[in-house]
Design an enzyme around this catalytic site. Structure first.
Site, short mmCIF file in Angstrom:
data_model
loop_
_atom_site.label_atom_id
_atom_site.label_comp_id
_atom_site.label_asym_id
_atom_site.label_seq_id
_atom_site.Cartn_x
_atom_site.Cartn_y
_atom_site.Cartn_z
N GLY A 22 0.81 -1.20 0.00
CA GLY A 22 0.00 0.00 0.00
C GLY A 22 0.85 1.25 0.00
N ILE A 24 1.26 3.91 2.30
CA ILE A 24 2.08 4.20 3.48
C ILE A 24 2.96 3.01 3.85
CG2 ILE A 24 2.01 4.74 5.94
CD1 ILE A 24 -0.49 6.40 5.42
N SER A 134 -2.93 5.14 13.56
CA SER A 134 -4.25 5.66 13.87
C SER A 134 -4.53 6.85 12.95
CB SER A 134 -4.34 6.04 15.35
OG SER A 134 -5.68 6.33 15.70
N TYR A 164 -15.11 3.49 9.46
CA TYR A 164 -13.68 3.80 9.58
C TYR A 164 -13.39 4.53 10.88
CZ TYR A 164 -8.96 5.23 8.25
OH TYR A 164 -7.61 5.42 8.22
#
Length: 333
Positions: A22, A24, A134, A164
């Site tokens: 992905g 990040i 987070s 989410y």
């Protein structure tokens, strides 16, 4: 580098990165390898061919699996020679506004069960350090002051039909209880909007910077909701990686806001993106749609307390993102 870094803490360590294919997660893989760590990357799919953009390295091994398959996750972690020293959990199910509105249960269920698998696996295998990425979205309520870490579920949480948002709060609450019961070190950096190379530039993206890139490159007007006066902050992805890894090294606070003091309006963001791409500005407004809360900025006192944090300016970060886009995305078009 815009943020002071150190390598000694990570050299020779074994680190698991979830969501390694992905946006990040792939940058955490690179950052850890650069610091001398060995990385086991877990991923479910690589639709955007991110893994092919990572340099070949004998210290990187990737495994394709479903993080909801607890047995498969345990098997992968148990197979790391010498054991796992740290886990960086980047994987999460999200989506654009329509998907999030129509599938709150799907998102909440998947993210809840995944974080439970990761924490239980880390506990069983004696992993010393766990990072759960987070989000600033845990702060549902607007505050008159820059949002502090204390302005979270412990003081101001309410229900909202957003899977989410709920799953990020659940992850943090579960982390708190795991730390209390099992004495685990679980770090939760709370992210502002992250941008940079390998972001999701697909047509259905829910991310502001890629959306504006696509509009500008297509010669279309960038539409701003509301009057354009609302402000947000944006953090370049490798600055996030540097700050998070140093957060673990310092081991002083389990929760830290990750952001930048450079708050800008969507109009300024659109103009900066057009400038980075060398394209004319085409900006329109839809005042019938809400632009959201007037501002969303973090109190960064805790971040600056633990590290010397000097993130890139938005102008520099967008220029680097535009350079990557020209090299990797336009060649595929």
């Amino acid at each position: 580098m815009s943020t002071a870094t150190s390598t000694g803490h990570w050299a020779g360590r074994n680190v698991v990165v979830t969501g390694c294919a992905g946006f990040i997660g792939s940058h955490f893989v690179e950052g850890l390898l650069a610091r001398g760590a060995s990385v086991l990357g877990l991923y479910r799919r690589d639709n955007r061919r991110v893994l092919s953009q990572l340099a070949a390295d004998d210290r990187l091994r990737t495994v394709r699996l479903d993080l909801l398959d607890e047995a498969a996750v345990h098997e992968a972690v148990a197979g790391v020679p010498g054991g796992v020293d740290a886990v960086v959990h980047c994987a999460a199910l999200t989506g654009n506004l329509t998907y999030r509105r129509e599938h709150p249960a799907t998102i909440l269920d998947a993210n809840m069960r995944t974080v439970a698998v990761i924490l239980n696996c880390a506990r069983r295998h004696g992993v010393a350090d766990i990072v759960l990425l987070s989000s600033g979205e845990v702060y549902l309520h607007a505050t008159e002051h820059p949002t502090r870490e204390e302005d979270d579920f412990r003081t101001a949480m309410r229900y909202a039909p957003d899977g989410y948002y709920l799953s990020k709060n659940y992850a943090e609450i579960l982390a708190e209880t795991y730390a209390q019961e099992y004495g685990m070190r679980i770090f939760r950096p709370r992210l502002t909007s992250i941008y940079g190379p390998r972001d999701n530039f697909e047509p259905d993206t829910d991310r502001v910077v890629p959306q504006m890139f696509a509009k500008a490159l297509a010669g279309e007007a960038i539409e701003i909701w509301g009057d354009g006066s609302q402000t947000r902050t944006y953090l370049y992805v490798t600055d996030l990686v540097d700050a998070t890894l140093q957060m673990v090294e310092r081991n002083k606070h389990p929760v830290v806001n990750m952001g930048t003091p450079e708050a800008i309006s969507p109009v300024q963001l659109a103009r900066s993106i057009c400038a980075a791409l060398g394209l004319p500005e085409r900006i329109t407004f839809d005042r019938t749609r809400s632009g959201g809360r007037p501002n969303r900025t973090f109190d960064l006192s805790r971040l600056h307390e633990i590290i010397d944090f000097r993130p890139r300016t938005l102008q520099d970060g967008l220029r680097l993102t535009a350079d990557w886009y020209r090299e990797h995305r336009l060649q595929r078009a």
